[in-house]
Write an enzyme that holds these catalytic residues in place. Structure first.
Site, mmCIF file in Angstrom:
data_model
loop_
_atom_site.group_PDB
_atom_site.id
_atom_site.type_symbol
_atom_site.label_atom_id
_atom_site.label_comp_id
_atom_site.label_asym_id
_atom_site.label_seq_id
_atom_site.Cartn_x
_atom_site.Cartn_y
_atom_site.Cartn_z
ATOM 1 N N GLY A 268 -21.326 -5.700 9.640
ATOM 2 C CA GLY A 268 -22.633 -5.344 9.101
ATOM 3 C C GLY A 268 -23.433 -4.454 10.024
ATOM 4 O O GLY A 268 -24.051 -3.474 9.588
ATOM 5 N N LEU A 269 -23.411 -4.751 11.322
ATOM 6 C CA LEU A 269 -24.199 -3.967 12.276
ATOM 7 C C LEU A 269 -23.562 -2.606 12.536
ATOM 8 O O LEU A 269 -24.276 -1.607 12.708
ATOM 9 C CB LEU A 269 -24.367 -4.740 13.580
ATOM 10 C CG LEU A 269 -25.184 -6.036 13.459
ATOM 11 C CD1 LEU A 269 -25.318 -6.708 14.822
ATOM 12 C CD2 LEU A 269 -26.559 -5.779 12.859
ATOM 13 N N GLY B 50 -0.181 0.532 7.995
ATOM 14 C CA GLY B 50 -1.356 0.357 8.853
ATOM 15 C C GLY B 50 -2.312 -0.719 8.424
ATOM 16 O O GLY B 50 -3.225 -1.083 9.163
ATOM 17 N N HIS C 22 -17.509 7.593 41.566
ATOM 18 C CA HIS C 22 -18.916 7.918 41.334
ATOM 19 C C HIS C 22 -19.029 9.389 40.916
ATOM 20 O O HIS C 22 -18.376 10.249 41.503
ATOM 21 C CB HIS C 22 -19.725 7.696 42.619
ATOM 22 C CG HIS C 22 -21.153 8.154 42.502
ATOM 23 N ND1 HIS C 22 -22.113 7.394 41.885
ATOM 24 C CD2 HIS C 22 -21.767 9.294 42.929
ATOM 25 C CE1 HIS C 22 -23.273 8.051 41.935
ATOM 26 N NE2 HIS C 22 -23.077 9.205 42.567
ATOM 27 N N ARG D 132 0.839 -1.197 0.000
ATOM 28 C CA ARG D 132 0.000 0.000 0.000
ATOM 29 C C ARG D 132 0.874 1.247 0.000
ATOM 30 O O ARG D 132 2.041 1.207 0.381
ATOM 31 C CB ARG D 132 -0.892 0.036 1.247
ATOM 32 C CG ARG D 132 -1.953 -1.040 1.338
ATOM 33 C CD ARG D 132 -2.706 -0.861 2.641
ATOM 34 N NE ARG D 132 -3.612 -1.955 2.934
ATOM 35 C CZ ARG D 132 -4.889 -1.980 2.587
ATOM 36 N NH1 ARG D 132 -5.408 -0.941 1.959
ATOM 37 N NH2 ARG D 132 -5.643 -3.015 2.890
ATOM 38 N N VAL E 193 -20.421 -8.232 13.239
ATOM 39 C CA VAL E 193 -19.900 -6.960 13.736
ATOM 40 C C VAL E 193 -19.862 -5.898 12.639
ATOM 41 O O VAL E 193 -20.367 -4.787 12.803
ATOM 42 C CB VAL E 193 -18.486 -7.154 14.334
ATOM 43 C CG1 VAL E 193 -17.896 -5.815 14.730
ATOM 44 C CG2 VAL E 193 -18.551 -8.091 15.538
ATOM 45 N N GLU F 117 -29.885 -11.976 7.628
ATOM 46 C CA GLU F 117 -28.938 -12.877 8.282
ATOM 47 C C GLU F 117 -29.360 -14.331 8.085
ATOM 48 O O GLU F 117 -30.524 -14.680 8.254
ATOM 49 C CB GLU F 117 -28.837 -12.549 9.771
ATOM 50 C CG GLU F 117 -28.135 -13.583 10.639
ATOM 51 C CD GLU F 117 -26.694 -13.848 10.222
ATOM 52 O OE1 GLU F 117 -26.304 -15.030 10.205
ATOM 53 O OE2 GLU F 117 -25.968 -12.875 9.904
#
Length: 464
Positions: free
Chosen positions: A183-184, A39, A443, A35, A181, A201
């Site tokens: 696709g969603l 990365g 908290h 490339r 993963v 699916e």
């Protein structure tokens, strides 16, 4: 021509991390990458650009849905797709240039081009054969194909994950084939940007292998966000006509055939190892029946001096798994002890809410024959999550009923991908749920929900 201690083939998360670690250990290292930027898939056309789009689309959602609830009034912003693509490109460039800087800092030679292995200790790049004592294959993976479906990223109608990141425009409608993963994540991003998204699916549940309770809650939340789901459906064909696509599928329950039309179809049916062109058959590197490189417990292939890591070898296709293997194999090659704990590798889905998991699901823990105890805590009981308008999810912790040792944890909620690491560290040290429960948590934070789930494994959560 130089002789190296190590040549790494591929500059993705596994490859570049391996190269840097080996250089830190005193080895003379080169890394081959064809490339124009370092990365690999992750930084260029995977993890990083997709998270940029997810973040941008989430910000749009917040301005449209939640700003007025907080008293932030004003005109709702519109999407400038070209500028959003520019933001994504700048994010990618900043990260890839960072890797190039690290290579220079660690005196790693970047051999620009595509590699083939001519034999043990010989790597050909272009017309030059480089000699090396060791080789690490870190060539990653590529989108898997689907019978009856032709992907053409340039046309922008039927695309894979790479094409989906650079669509010429935001489609009004999109069909996502595959509820994993990728696709969603991309489906939810485009839904927030205004597309009508339908996910088809093959299996009867989304995100295969995930904890059953998380699967159901996750699907409910995504459905509320506008995603439609067709489960138990086998896609047989995608036809393109006049710049639009028609997806044909059969429902497995009754074999009935149906069609959906959309401006864009994203094929997200998984990934496969990318090892073509390396000449592995010529040098005798054995592959599995699924096309992965076979390795031993030290990541060495069937040929001495040739190693493999990341998506090219069996195991979860995760950038951080590849990074761990990259560091470990560099240690092995340098004569030290490399180790990866495959039982403590987290997985994250970067939707909103995020979904994160580590270790065993409740189903897997029970199937192993253990007696288990489950502690759950809803984010509805967490003050910070309610302030963020993200209180629909929960933390679920699975422990050994006899020893209280943490076996797994599953989170669906705000910042789940950050919170899961607390449990990863606990599991790495063999901690019990009580250890987490007795640890003071600040908290108000979303992380308090992890402590409450740990408490629920014992005497009971406080705020439930």
């Amino acid at each position: 021509m130089s002789t190296y201690d190590l040549i790494v083939i591929g500059a993705g998360p596994g490859g570049y991390v391996c190269a840097i670690r080996a250089a830190q250990l005193g080895l003379k290292v080169a890394c081959v990458e064809g490339r124009e930027t370092l990365g690999g898939t992750c930084l260029n056309v995977g993890c990083i650009p997709s998270k940029a789009l997810l973040h941008a689309s989430h910000m749009l959602h917040e301005t449209h849905e939640n700003f007025e609830k907080m008293g932030l009034m004003g005109a709702k912003p519109k999407v400038d797709w070209d500028k959003m693509q520019g933001y994504k490109a700048e994010t990618v460039a900043g990260n890839t240039k960072g890797i190039e800087f690290l290579f220079k800092k660690n005196k790693i030679d970047w051999l620009k081009g595509w590699a083939s292995i001519e034999g043990a200790g010989k790597v050909k790049v272009g017309e030059t054969v480089h000699e090396t004592k060791n080789i690490v294959i870190a060539t990653g993976s590529e989108p898997a194909s689907l019978k009856g479906v032709t992907v053409d990223n340039d046309a922008g109608v039927v695309v894979d994950s790479t094409g989906a990141l650079s669509l010429p425009r935001i489609p009004k409608s999109m069909v996502v084939i595959g509820a994993g993963v990728i696709g969603l994540e991309l489906g939810s991003a485009y839904a927030r940007l205004g597309a009508e998204v339908t996910v088809v699916e093959f299996l009867d549940a989304i995100t295969p292998g995930m904890d059953g309770e998380v699967q159901k809650q996750f699907q409910k939340i995504l459905a509320k966000q506008g995603l439609k789901f067709v489960l138990g459906a086998a896609v047989s064909e995608v036809e393109v006509e006049k710049g639009k696509a028609e997806v044909t599928y059969k429902l497995r329950k009754d074999d009935s055939e149906h069609e959906i039309k959309a401006e864009c179809v994203l094929v997200a049916t998984g990934r496969r190892p990318h090892v073509a062109g390396l000449g592995l058959d010529t040098v005798g590197v054995a592959l599995t029946d699924r096309g992965f490189v076979q390795i031993d417990e030290h990541w060495q292939t069937s040929v001495q001096g040739i190693y493999a890591i990341g998506d090219a070898v069996p195991g979860p296709m995760l950038a951080h798994k590849a990074e761990d293997e990259g560091m470990a194999v560099a240690e092995v090659i340098a004569g030290k002890h490399g180790h990866v704990n495959y039982d403590v590798i987290p997985g994250v889905i970067y939707t909103t809410p995020e979904v994160a998991s580590v270790g065993l699901t409740e189903e897997a823990a029970k199937e192993s024959g253990r007696k288990v105890k489950v502690g759950k805590f809803p984010f509805m009981g967490n003050a910070r999550a309610k302030a963020l308008f993200q209180a629909e999810g929960f933390v679920k912790m699975i422990t050994d009923a006899e020893t209280d040792r943490v076996l797994g944890c599953h989170i669906i909620g705000p910042n789940a991908g950050e919170m899961i690491h607390e449990v990863c560290v606990a599991m790495e040290f063999g901690a019990s749920a009580q250890d987490i429960a007795l640890t003071c948590h600040a908290h108000p934070t979303c992380s308090e929900a992890v402590r409450e789930a740990a408490l629920a494994c014992g005497g009971g959560a406080i705020h439930a």
